[in-house]
Design a protein around this motif. Structure first.
Motif, PDB file in Angstrom:
ATOM      1  N   ASP A  92       7.966  27.688  45.253  1.00 61.92           N
ATOM      2  CA  ASP A  92       8.984  27.213  46.188  1.00 61.92           C
ATOM      3  C   ASP A  92       9.429  25.797  45.845  1.00 61.92           C
ATOM      4  O   ASP A  92      10.613  25.470  45.946  1.00 61.92           O
ATOM      5  CB  ASP A  92       8.455  27.246  47.624  1.00 61.92           C
ATOM      6  CG  ASP A  92       8.182  28.663  48.110  1.00 61.92           C
ATOM      7  OD1 ASP A  92       8.855  29.592  47.619  1.00 61.92           O
ATOM      8  OD2 ASP A  92       7.300  28.828  48.972  1.00 61.92           O
ATOM      9  N   ILE A  93       8.492  24.955  45.432  1.00 64.16           N
ATOM     10  CA  ILE A  93       8.816  23.567  45.105  1.00 64.16           C
ATOM     11  C   ILE A  93       9.648  23.494  43.827  1.00 64.16           C
ATOM     12  O   ILE A  93      10.638  22.772  43.767  1.00 64.16           O
ATOM     13  CB  ILE A  93       7.525  22.724  44.932  1.00 64.16           C
ATOM     14  CG1 ILE A  93       6.727  22.685  46.239  1.00 64.16           C
ATOM     15  CG2 ILE A  93       7.834  21.327  44.440  1.00 64.16           C
ATOM     16  CD1 ILE A  93       7.439  22.042  47.401  1.00 64.16           C
ATOM     17  N   ILE A  94       9.264  24.246  42.796  1.00 62.50           N
ATOM     18  CA  ILE A  94       9.968  24.214  41.514  1.00 62.50           C
ATOM     19  C   ILE A  94      11.319  24.912  41.639  1.00 62.50           C
ATOM     20  O   ILE A  94      12.296  24.481  41.038  1.00 62.50           O
ATOM     21  CB  ILE A  94       9.103  24.827  40.395  1.00 62.50           C
ATOM     22  CG1 ILE A  94       7.871  23.924  40.174  1.00 62.50           C
ATOM     23  CG2 ILE A  94       9.895  24.990  39.108  1.00 62.50           C
ATOM     24  CD1 ILE A  94       6.849  24.474  39.219  1.00 62.50           C
ATOM     25  N   GLY A  95      11.391  25.978  42.406  1.00 61.92           N
ATOM     26  CA  GLY A  95      12.665  26.642  42.656  1.00 61.92           C
ATOM     27  C   GLY A  95      12.899  27.863  41.780  1.00 61.92           C
ATOM     28  O   GLY A  95      12.737  28.978  42.224  1.00 61.92           O
ATOM     29  N   GLU A  96      13.280  27.682  40.546  1.00 63.49           N
ATOM     30  CA  GLU A  96      13.578  28.771  39.612  1.00 63.49           C
ATOM     31  C   GLU A  96      12.281  29.386  39.110  1.00 63.49           C
ATOM     32  O   GLU A  96      11.474  28.711  38.468  1.00 63.49           O
ATOM     33  CB  GLU A  96      14.413  28.231  38.455  1.00 63.49           C
ATOM     34  CG  GLU A  96      14.751  29.240  37.394  1.00 63.49           C
ATOM     35  CD  GLU A  96      15.609  30.376  37.913  1.00 63.49           C
ATOM     36  OE1 GLU A  96      15.346  31.521  37.502  1.00 63.49           O
ATOM     37  OE2 GLU A  96      16.510  30.112  38.722  1.00 63.49           O
ATOM     38  N   LYS A  97      12.074  30.678  39.356  1.00 62.00           N
ATOM     39  CA  LYS A  97      10.791  31.316  39.027  1.00 62.00           C
ATOM     40  C   LYS A  97      10.502  31.363  37.527  1.00 62.00           C
ATOM     41  O   LYS A  97       9.368  31.184  37.116  1.00 62.00           O
ATOM     42  CB  LYS A  97      10.737  32.721  39.625  1.00 62.00           C
ATOM     43  CG  LYS A  97      10.660  32.680  41.129  1.00 62.00           C
ATOM     44  CD  LYS A  97      10.399  34.036  41.724  1.00 62.00           C
ATOM     45  CE  LYS A  97      10.386  33.892  43.221  1.00 62.00           C
ATOM     46  NZ  LYS A  97       9.332  34.556  43.870  1.00 62.00           N
ATOM     47  N   THR A  98      11.519  31.551  36.707  1.00 66.78           N
ATOM     48  CA  THR A  98      11.302  31.591  35.255  1.00 66.78           C
ATOM     49  C   THR A  98      10.856  30.236  34.740  1.00 66.78           C
ATOM     50  O   THR A  98       9.917  30.127  33.949  1.00 66.78           O
ATOM     51  CB  THR A  98      12.592  32.033  34.530  1.00 66.78           C
ATOM     52  OG1 THR A  98      13.012  33.282  35.061  1.00 66.78           O
ATOM     53  CG2 THR A  98      12.367  32.144  33.042  1.00 66.78           C
ATOM     54  N   ILE A  99      11.509  29.195  35.224  1.00 65.89           N
ATOM     55  CA  ILE A  99      11.124  27.832  34.828  1.00 65.89           C
ATOM     56  C   ILE A  99       9.745  27.500  35.374  1.00 65.89           C
ATOM     57  O   ILE A  99       8.921  26.902  34.688  1.00 65.89           O
ATOM     58  CB  ILE A  99      12.174  26.815  35.301  1.00 65.89           C
ATOM     59  CG1 ILE A  99      13.491  27.057  34.556  1.00 65.89           C
ATOM     60  CG2 ILE A  99      11.689  25.389  35.096  1.00 65.89           C
ATOM     61  CD1 ILE A  99      14.654  26.248  35.057  1.00 65.89           C
ATOM     62  N   ALA A 100       9.489  27.902  36.603  1.00 63.77           N
ATOM     63  CA  ALA A 100       8.174  27.662  37.206  1.00 63.77           C
ATOM     64  C   ALA A 100       7.077  28.324  36.388  1.00 63.77           C
ATOM     65  O   ALA A 100       6.033  27.718  36.140  1.00 63.77           O
ATOM     66  CB  ALA A 100       8.155  28.169  38.644  1.00 63.77           C
ATOM     67  N   ASP A 101       7.299  29.565  35.953  1.00 69.40           N
ATOM     68  CA  ASP A 101       6.316  30.248  35.112  1.00 69.40           C
ATOM     69  C   ASP A 101       6.042  29.479  33.828  1.00 69.40           C
ATOM     70  O   ASP A 101       4.888  29.302  33.430  1.00 69.40           O
ATOM     71  CB  ASP A 101       6.786  31.664  34.755  1.00 69.40           C
ATOM     72  CG  ASP A 101       6.539  32.665  35.853  1.00 69.40           C
ATOM     73  OD1 ASP A 101       5.648  32.430  36.679  1.00 69.40           O
ATOM     74  OD2 ASP A 101       7.249  33.690  35.865  1.00 69.40           O
ATOM     75  N   ALA A 102       7.097  29.005  33.179  1.00 69.74           N
ATOM     76  CA  ALA A 102       6.942  28.276  31.922  1.00 69.74           C
ATOM     77  C   ALA A 102       6.203  26.957  32.130  1.00 69.74           C
ATOM     78  O   ALA A 102       5.281  26.620  31.383  1.00 69.74           O
ATOM     79  CB  ALA A 102       8.312  28.015  31.295  1.00 69.74           C
ATOM     80  N   VAL A 103       6.589  26.222  33.152  1.00 68.16           N
ATOM     81  CA  VAL A 103       5.944  24.931  33.437  1.00 68.16           C
ATOM     82  C   VAL A 103       4.480  25.133  33.806  1.00 68.16           C
ATOM     83  O   VAL A 103       3.585  24.468  33.262  1.00 68.16           O
ATOM     84  CB  VAL A 103       6.692  24.205  34.573  1.00 68.16           C
ATOM     85  CG1 VAL A 103       5.913  22.998  35.053  1.00 68.16           C
ATOM     86  CG2 VAL A 103       8.084  23.798  34.121  1.00 68.16           C
ATOM     87  N   LEU A 104       4.220  26.046  34.717  1.00 66.65           N
ATOM     88  CA  LEU A 104       2.849  26.262  35.179  1.00 66.65           C
ATOM     89  C   LEU A 104       1.954  26.805  34.072  1.00 66.65           C
ATOM     90  O   LEU A 104       0.778  26.439  33.987  1.00 66.65           O
ATOM     91  CB  LEU A 104       2.845  27.194  36.389  1.00 66.65           C
ATOM     92  CG  LEU A 104       3.535  26.612  37.623  1.00 66.65           C
ATOM     93  CD1 LEU A 104       3.639  27.657  38.719  1.00 66.65           C
ATOM     94  CD2 LEU A 104       2.821  25.380  38.116  1.00 66.65           C
TER      95      LEU A 104
END
Length: 51
Positions: free
Chosen positions: A10-22
């Motif tokens: 929710d904080i990162i927003g975009e799920k694809t980007i969140a997956d890559a960052v995390l």
């Protein structure tokens, strides 16, 4: 992070980007979740009693 893991997307927003960052952040990490009251909050309550 002080944000619970379940809220990271929710904080990162975009799920694809969140997956890559995390994936890069937690790849070689150990996850520890703490529960209970913050020691800072607890200590500030104790300090306010003595003021």
């Amino acid at each position: 992070s002080q944000i619970p893991v379940k809220e990271w997307y929710d904080i990162i927003g975009e799920k694809t980007i969140a997956d890559a960052v995390l994936d890069r952040i937690v790849h070689h990490s150990i996850r520890v979740e703490l529960f209970g009251e913050s020691m800072r909050r607890r200590n500030s309550k104790i300090e306010n009693v003595f003021l």
